[in-house]
Enzyme design. Sequence first.
Site, PDB file in Angstrom:
ATOM      1  CB  CYS A 123       2.784 -46.461 -63.956  1.00  0.00           C
ATOM      2  SG  CYS A 123       1.387 -45.415 -63.355  1.00  0.00           S
TER       3      CYS A 123
ATOM      4  CB  CYS B  57       8.310 -30.352 -63.127  1.00  0.00           C
ATOM      5  SG  CYS B  57       7.762 -31.894 -62.926  1.00  0.00           S
TER       6      CYS B  57
ATOM      7  CB  CYS C 161       8.551 -39.650 -63.465  1.00  0.00           C
ATOM      8  SG  CYS C 161       7.400 -39.614 -62.393  1.00  0.00           S
TER       9      CYS C 161
ATOM     10  CB  CYS D 123       6.569 -44.519 -63.820  1.00  0.00           C
ATOM     11  SG  CYS D 123       7.029 -43.291 -62.729  1.00  0.00           S
TER      12      CYS D 123
ATOM     13  CD  GLU E  21      13.113 -37.061 -59.404  1.00  0.00           C
ATOM     14  OE1 GLU E  21      13.887 -37.836 -58.837  1.00  0.00           O
ATOM     15  OE2 GLU E  21      12.741 -37.090 -60.772  1.00  0.00           O
TER      16      GLU E  21
ATOM     17  CB  CYS F 274       4.222 -42.604 -56.998  1.00  0.00           C
ATOM     18  SG  CYS F 274       2.713 -42.601 -57.807  1.00  0.00           S
TER      19      CYS F 274
HETATM   20  N1  SAH Z   1       1.248 -39.193 -60.998  1.00  0.00           N
HETATM   21  C1  SAH Z   1       1.190 -38.245 -61.791  1.00  0.00           C
HETATM   22  C2  SAH Z   1       1.725 -37.128 -61.936  1.00  0.00           C
HETATM   23  C3  SAH Z   1       3.487 -37.469 -61.798  1.00  0.00           C
HETATM   24  S1  SAH Z   1       4.068 -38.503 -63.214  1.00  0.00           S
HETATM   25  C4  SAH Z   1       0.730 -38.838 -63.175  1.00  0.00           C
HETATM   26  O1  SAH Z   1       1.015 -39.875 -63.319  1.00  0.00           O
HETATM   27  O2  SAH Z   1      -0.049 -38.261 -63.918  1.00  0.00           O
HETATM   28  C5  SAH Z   1       4.430 -37.140 -64.645  1.00  0.00           C
HETATM   29  C6  SAH Z   1       4.417 -37.562 -66.110  1.00  0.00           C
HETATM   30  O3  SAH Z   1       5.664 -38.298 -66.205  1.00  0.00           O
HETATM   31  C7  SAH Z   1       3.506 -38.565 -66.480  1.00  0.00           C
HETATM   32  O4  SAH Z   1       2.518 -38.192 -67.416  1.00  0.00           O
HETATM   33  C8  SAH Z   1       4.144 -39.645 -66.574  1.00  0.00           C
HETATM   34  O5  SAH Z   1       3.576 -40.724 -67.275  1.00  0.00           O
HETATM   35  C9  SAH Z   1       5.358 -39.369 -67.017  1.00  0.00           C
HETATM   36  N2  SAH Z   1       6.650 -40.287 -67.134  1.00  0.00           N
HETATM   37  C10 SAH Z   1       6.811 -41.516 -66.169  1.00  0.00           C
HETATM   38  N3  SAH Z   1       7.736 -42.156 -66.541  1.00  0.00           N
HETATM   39  C11 SAH Z   1       8.004 -41.742 -67.657  1.00  0.00           C
HETATM   40  C12 SAH Z   1       8.948 -42.144 -68.604  1.00  0.00           C
HETATM   41  N4  SAH Z   1       9.977 -43.413 -68.186  1.00  0.00           N
HETATM   42  N5  SAH Z   1       8.933 -41.595 -69.848  1.00  0.00           N
HETATM   43  C13 SAH Z   1       8.335 -40.660 -70.214  1.00  0.00           C
HETATM   44  N6  SAH Z   1       7.295 -40.256 -69.206  1.00  0.00           N
HETATM   45  C14 SAH Z   1       7.446 -40.672 -68.086  1.00  0.00           C
HETATM   46 FE1  SF4 Z   2       2.790 -42.756 -59.866  1.00  0.00          FE
HETATM   47 FE2  SF4 Z   2       4.876 -42.612 -61.833  1.00  0.00          FE
HETATM   48 FE3  SF4 Z   2       2.431 -43.661 -62.480  1.00  0.00          FE
HETATM   49 FE4  SF4 Z   2       2.396 -40.963 -62.077  1.00  0.00          FE
HETATM   50  S1  SF4 Z   2       3.516 -42.352 -63.633  1.00  0.00           S
HETATM   51  S2  SF4 Z   2       0.892 -42.344 -61.114  1.00  0.00           S
HETATM   52  S3  SF4 Z   2       4.345 -40.991 -60.577  1.00  0.00           S
HETATM   53  S4  SF4 Z   2       3.882 -44.480 -60.924  1.00  0.00           S
END
Ligand code: SAH
Ligand code: SF4
Length: 370
Positions: free
Chosen positions: A123, A112, A344, A126, A99, A119
């Site tokens: 996390c 974006c 994300c 996420c 996306e 990934c």
């Molecule tokens: N992997 C990289 C870049 C992609 S994630 C990273 O983690 O920095 C992009 C952003 O979306 C990150 O700051 C992540 O913490 C945020 N994100 C992911 N899941 C989310 C959620 N459920 N609510 C708010 N932000 C979220």
């Molecule tokens: Fe990967 Fe999501 Fe963690 Fe970014 S926030 S590193 S996309 S698992």
Amino acid sequence: MQTLPKIARKKSLYSFTLSELRDYFTENGFAKFAADQVYQWLYKIQERDISLWTNVAKKIKEDFLTNLDTELPTIIWNGLSKDGTRKFLVRMYDGQTVEAVAIPARDRLTLCLSSQVGCAIGCTFCHTGTMGLKRHLTADEIVGQYMAITFWLKEHGNAERLTNIVYMGQGEPLHNYDNVRSATIIFMEDKGLGLSQRKITLSTSGLVPQIEKMWDFPPVNIAISLHAAHNNIRTELMPINKAYDLERLFNAIKKVPLKAYRRITYEYILIADLNDRPEDIQGLADLLDKQKSKINLIPYNDFPDSKFKRPSNSKIIWFQEELLKRGYICTTRTTKGQDILAACGQLKSEYEKLNLWDQREALSTRLESL
Ligand code: SAH
Ligand code: SF4
């Protein structure tokens, strides 16, 4: 990483940096300067139809059509949020989807971009993290998201050009270092799109070995997904913290070559009763240098079955004010495109769950109603 059936694919025309394209031309007996003209047609003039490239020799065009893949990824779905954010689901040559989100703000149109399919970092807050890593995107697939959306915008009467890029879609950009680096060089090429390094932001979860080698990455803005100021909480949110804890992360960050006027952005997802307490504010103050940091608070975006909760609005405001009082630059990100699952990885999962490849209308209705 999941093994996927190999689909033979020619090298993409969108995978070349200008200097690589010049080399390709020299190796194939074409005039080197013609590479610059091709770059202009592709990225400056943005003419997709090769037959209309008037000043490019026929034999070069024939070579491209025979030996290179000249296609862009396909946009298979898009949805407009009430706040003007438009989300795109983009399909690659092998059917994998990622996306990308276009976010308008005053004089800017930020895209974006995703850097991987899924990934590996996992996390716990996420949605992309729950998918695992399917594969890296190639440089041309990263550039391809930008170009496919550029053409989509033009076709839909949007004269505005994309001005900024953030690597904040699916994937960990530094895990796919070489491809993201090449794509960034392509985005910044003066004879092509000519995006300035200040208009590109790379967000990372903190892959220390890659941060340490960023001296060979174009000097773009860096955002670190910090999300916690204490190791035990960060490990709970981001398993990567077990391998690279806060101490190792900040030792690496100190070595990142930053221009004097630049600050590193620290992204901090606010989660109710987990990292929104007074000791978290103190922890941030202990870790971050006021002169070199910017804090971006991101109220947690719930998704179905997620185990965390977003704090109340008053808690979010309190947290920000406490940091401002301590002299930090601190903003709260308004969650964009919530009605189209803009956090994300959420759209893609919803799309796959419904398995609606042939029923896109039904999906858009469902997403729009969420
Ligand atoms: N992997 C990289 C870049 C992609 S994630 C990273 O983690 O920095 C992009 C952003 O979306 C990150 O700051 C992540 O913490 C945020 N994100 C992911 N899941 C989310 C959620 N459920 N609510 C708010 N932000 C979220
Ligand atoms: Fe990967 Fe999501 Fe963690 Fe970014 S926030 S590193 S996309 S698992």
